[in-house]
Design an enzyme around this catalytic site. Sequence first.
Site, short mmCIF file in Angstrom:
data_model
loop_
_atom_site.label_atom_id
_atom_site.label_comp_id
_atom_site.label_asym_id
_atom_site.label_seq_id
_atom_site.Cartn_x
_atom_site.Cartn_y
_atom_site.Cartn_z
N HIS A 49 52.06 36.36 45.86
CA HIS A 49 51.23 37.40 45.44
C HIS A 49 51.72 38.02 44.07
O HIS A 49 52.68 37.59 43.71
CB HIS A 49 51.33 38.37 46.63
CG HIS A 49 52.86 39.05 46.82
ND1 HIS A 49 53.77 38.33 47.59
CD2 HIS A 49 53.61 39.99 46.31
CE1 HIS A 49 55.02 38.71 47.68
NE2 HIS A 49 54.86 39.88 46.85
N HIS A 77 54.80 35.45 42.77
CA HIS A 77 55.96 35.15 43.35
C HIS A 77 55.62 35.07 44.80
O HIS A 77 54.86 35.47 45.40
CB HIS A 77 56.96 36.08 42.98
CG HIS A 77 56.81 37.36 43.65
ND1 HIS A 77 55.90 38.21 42.92
CD2 HIS A 77 57.28 37.92 44.58
CE1 HIS A 77 55.79 39.44 43.81
NE2 HIS A 77 56.99 39.39 44.58
N ARG A 96 58.45 48.56 51.81
CA ARG A 96 58.46 47.47 52.20
C ARG A 96 59.44 47.18 53.34
O ARG A 96 60.66 47.35 53.33
CB ARG A 96 58.32 46.25 51.29
CG ARG A 96 57.62 44.90 51.50
CD ARG A 96 57.95 44.15 50.27
NE ARG A 96 59.16 43.25 50.29
CZ ARG A 96 59.68 42.54 49.34
NH1 ARG A 96 58.96 42.47 48.25
NH2 ARG A 96 60.74 41.83 49.36
N ASP A 152 58.32 36.41 47.78
CA ASP A 152 59.46 37.18 47.94
C ASP A 152 60.86 36.40 47.98
O ASP A 152 61.04 35.68 48.88
CB ASP A 152 59.19 38.17 49.12
CG ASP A 152 58.22 39.24 48.62
OD1 ASP A 152 58.09 39.40 47.56
OD2 ASP A 152 57.52 39.61 49.67
C1 SIN Z 1 56.11 43.26 46.11
O1 SIN Z 1 56.01 42.06 45.43
O2 SIN Z 1 56.59 43.42 47.21
C2 SIN Z 1 55.28 44.37 45.67
C3 SIN Z 1 53.75 44.07 46.12
C4 SIN Z 1 53.01 45.37 45.66
O3 SIN Z 1 53.47 46.34 45.34
O4 SIN Z 1 51.76 45.30 46.08
#
Ligand code: SIN
Length: 298
Positions: free
Chosen positions: A274, A125, A289, A127
């Site tokens: 990612h 995806h 995050r 974000d």
């Molecule tokens: C996310 O999609 O922000 C999670 C990525 C992660 O935990 O590595």
Amino acid sequence: MSSLAGKDGPRYRHVADEAAPYETIGVDKLTPIIGAEITGVDIGRLVSEEARPNRQMDEIHRALAENLVIFFRDQRITAAQHLAFGRRFGELHVHPAAPNEGDDPALMKIHADKDSPRANGEGWHSDVSCDPEPPMGSILHIKQCPPHGGDTLFASMYAAYEALSERMKAYLDGLTALHDGEPIYRGLYANFGVADKPAYPRAEHPVVRTHPVTGKKALYVNRGFTRHIIGVPRDESDAMLAYLYQHAENPLFQCRFRWTENAIAFWDNRCTQHRAMWDYWPHTRTGTRVTVKGDRPV
Ligand code: SIN
């Protein structure tokens, strides 16, 4: 997985931008296409300095533009320093559904342990692409790692776009797609005690977007949020999206980051996707995050 191999050399030939040497940071590329580890930066110290033009900040910006995702190791930063680092890149984005750590809604909690029903980001995806103005970038600080596993994979959507045939590029030109947060977010964070909102964001975005900084084209559909392409029959949209997802997930366009405690990944959501691996059960992986606001994709 489709093969991009042929008998006339590689179908996708990555042409690296001419890069001037860096003066204030080290940049160690993970692959020629995506990802670089940055050295010589102390983020805690950097953000405690006055927010004025700073050569190292300029070079971090440049390293992100050139490498799409950048990594920093051994950054023992506080929540306030993490938030301050994000603010150096723009206003902070508040996640429409996820829980936050502490008091600041812009500090998103990332956590999975042996009792978790799910882990964040376990599918390809970009974000919150369902937002009308999706985030430009995300800065993830992992504080506790499992002994092995919990890697995050990143993929270049510039490379994915470039590797399409000219006919496919012509077909996609001008198309838009619906991105919808409703099916994914409703009930998703119930295990953290998060009550659902009356509605979650949805937006129509170009299937191919142009990066506002680099001017390069990037494929902008993802399995997480994109529901259908607008203006074509549903079976055609389903088949086209299935092809584009499979194409975008080719390992040729990817790098994979192995976390260590207090590492940071900073990715550009406008030109990457990612996915996080949840292969470490019953161990714990935890962090926070900070997400930086972006523009409406064009
Ligand atoms: C996310 O999609 O922000 C999670 C990525 C992660 O935990 O590595």
